[in-house]
Design a protein around this motif. Structure first.
Motif, PDB file in Angstrom:
ATOM      1  N   VAL A  63     -23.135  10.794   4.181  1.00 22.37           N
ATOM      2  CA  VAL A  63     -23.351  10.161   5.492  1.00 22.37           C
ATOM      3  C   VAL A  63     -22.804   8.734   5.490  1.00 22.37           C
ATOM      4  N   ALA A  64     -23.064   7.982   4.454  1.00 21.08           N
ATOM      5  CA  ALA A  64     -22.595   6.594   4.384  1.00 21.08           C
ATOM      6  C   ALA A  64     -21.079   6.521   4.205  1.00 21.08           C
ATOM      7  N   TRP A  65     -20.507   7.486   3.504  1.00 19.25           N
ATOM      8  CA  TRP A  65     -19.071   7.452   3.244  1.00 19.25           C
ATOM      9  C   TRP A  65     -18.236   8.034   4.392  1.00 19.25           C
ATOM     10  N   ALA A  66     -18.810   8.870   5.235  1.00 17.21           N
ATOM     11  CA  ALA A  66     -18.044   9.563   6.278  1.00 17.21           C
ATOM     12  C   ALA A  66     -17.208   8.626   7.157  1.00 17.21           C
ATOM     13  N   ILE A 111     -14.340   7.190   5.009  1.00 22.84           N
ATOM     14  CA  ILE A 111     -13.337   8.206   4.664  1.00 22.84           C
ATOM     15  C   ILE A 111     -12.481   8.523   5.887  1.00 22.84           C
ATOM     16  N   ALA A 112     -13.094   8.515   7.077  1.00 26.26           N
ATOM     17  CA  ALA A 112     -12.366   8.802   8.314  1.00 26.26           C
ATOM     18  C   ALA A 112     -11.271   7.766   8.581  1.00 26.26           C
ATOM     19  N   GLN A 113     -11.437   6.545   8.079  1.00 28.51           N
ATOM     20  CA  GLN A 113     -10.424   5.500   8.273  1.00 28.51           C
ATOM     21  C   GLN A 113      -9.183   5.735   7.415  1.00 28.51           C
ATOM     22  N   GLY A 114      -9.296   6.593   6.427  1.00 31.45           N
ATOM     23  CA  GLY A 114      -8.143   6.921   5.595  1.00 31.45           C
ATOM     24  C   GLY A 114      -8.191   6.267   4.227  1.00 31.45           C
ATOM     25  N   ASN A 115      -7.631   6.966   3.278  1.00 31.79           N
ATOM     26  CA  ASN A 115      -7.633   6.468   1.897  1.00 31.79           C
ATOM     27  C   ASN A 115      -6.825   5.186   1.747  1.00 31.79           C
ATOM     28  N   GLN A 116      -5.749   5.048   2.515  1.00 35.00           N
ATOM     29  CA  GLN A 116      -4.905   3.859   2.372  1.00 35.00           C
ATOM     30  C   GLN A 116      -5.695   2.583   2.667  1.00 35.00           C
ATOM     31  N   VAL A 137     -11.507   4.865  -6.467  1.00 36.69           N
ATOM     32  CA  VAL A 137     -11.775   5.159  -5.053  1.00 36.69           C
ATOM     33  C   VAL A 137     -11.698   6.668  -4.832  1.00 36.69           C
ATOM     34  N   ASP A 138     -10.648   7.292  -5.353  1.00 37.03           N
ATOM     35  CA  ASP A 138     -10.495   8.745  -5.196  1.00 37.03           C
ATOM     36  C   ASP A 138     -11.693   9.479  -5.799  1.00 37.03           C
ATOM     37  N   TYR A 139     -12.146   9.033  -6.953  1.00 33.87           N
ATOM     38  CA  TYR A 139     -13.287   9.662  -7.626  1.00 33.87           C
ATOM     39  C   TYR A 139     -14.542   9.547  -6.764  1.00 33.87           C
ATOM     40  N   MET A 140     -14.793   8.350  -6.209  1.00 42.95           N
ATOM     41  CA  MET A 140     -15.988   8.159  -5.372  1.00 42.95           C
ATOM     42  C   MET A 140     -15.888   8.963  -4.077  1.00 42.95           C
ATOM     43  N   VAL A 141     -14.697   8.962  -3.446  1.00 38.70           N
ATOM     44  CA  VAL A 141     -14.523   9.698  -2.194  1.00 38.70           C
ATOM     45  C   VAL A 141     -14.700  11.195  -2.442  1.00 38.70           C
ATOM     46  N   GLU A 142     -14.085  11.688  -3.493  1.00 41.56           N
ATOM     47  CA  GLU A 142     -14.164  13.129  -3.792  1.00 41.56           C
ATOM     48  C   GLU A 142     -15.597  13.576  -4.020  1.00 41.56           C
ATOM     49  N   ASN A 143     -16.401  12.726  -4.626  1.00 43.99           N
ATOM     50  CA  ASN A 143     -17.784  13.085  -4.933  1.00 43.99           C
ATOM     51  C   ASN A 143     -18.764  12.664  -3.839  1.00 43.99           C
ATOM     52  N   SER A 144     -18.247  12.170  -2.719  1.00 41.84           N
ATOM     53  CA  SER A 144     -19.130  11.718  -1.647  1.00 41.84           C
ATOM     54  C   SER A 144     -18.793  12.382  -0.314  1.00 41.84           C
ATOM     55  N   GLN A 145     -18.146  13.507  -0.365  1.00 43.74           N
ATOM     56  CA  GLN A 145     -17.792  14.225   0.878  1.00 43.74           C
ATOM     57  C   GLN A 145     -18.755  15.351   1.136  1.00 43.74           C
TER      58      GLN A 145
END
Length: 168
Positions: A113-116, A119-124, A160-168
């Protein structure tokens, strides 16, 4: 009478010492027969330790031939696994101190919920903010490179990729 008591004492004392010595010999022989081969165990542990502590990079000394990073990674492991490993290492060593301890106003590891919205703003954008630093609407500052200027862009991106991948 005293001399007779002394003789009985020394005889009994000698028997006890003899029995203890015999027991020690029996235990040593039993341990030798039952025991494992320590050399095999030591070799296995050495191999496991070497595999866990193998370097993920190499130092380039001026004048040496440059080996492409993809070649060196292919020699040690699959590049995707190495990237995840680096991201996990950086997260565990640095990012966890804020993103894993429950600090308010900071998106926590695994909190979809906090990452959504991030993440929607994009990885860049996440990469740029984690590399350059960012102060969010909560007023809490994300320091550049998580506060460790020695981290490379690739290491920060992997975290960042590791945190995003585990927070979706």
């Amino acid at each position: 009478m005293s001399q007779e008591q002394d003789q009985i004492f020394f005889r009994n004392y000698s028997i006890v010492i003899g029995v203890l010595a015999l027991m020690i010999i029996i235990f040593l022989l039993a341990a030798r027969l039952i025991g494992t081969d320590d050399q095999v165990y030591i070799e296995q542990r050495s191999e496991q330790t070497a595999a866990r502590t193998a370097p993920i990079g190499r130092l380039r000394i001026e004048g040496e031939e440059i080996v492409a990073a993809s070649e060196s990674i292919a020699d040690t492991a699959d590049s995707a696994l190495v990237e995840v490993s680096i991201g996990k290492q950086v997260y565990s060593g640095l990012c966890f101190s804020c993103h894993g301890t429950g600090l308010p106003g900071i998106p926590q590891f695994g909190d979809a919920v906090a990452w959504a919205p991030r993440i929607a703003q994009g990885n860049q954008l996440l990469y740029e903010r984690s590399i350059a630093g960012f102060t969010g609407s909560s007023g809490i500052m994300m320091p550049a490179r998580g506060g460790n200027p020695a981290l490379s862009d690739e290491e920060v991106k992997a975290a960042v990729d590791y945190m995003v991948e585990n927070s979706q």
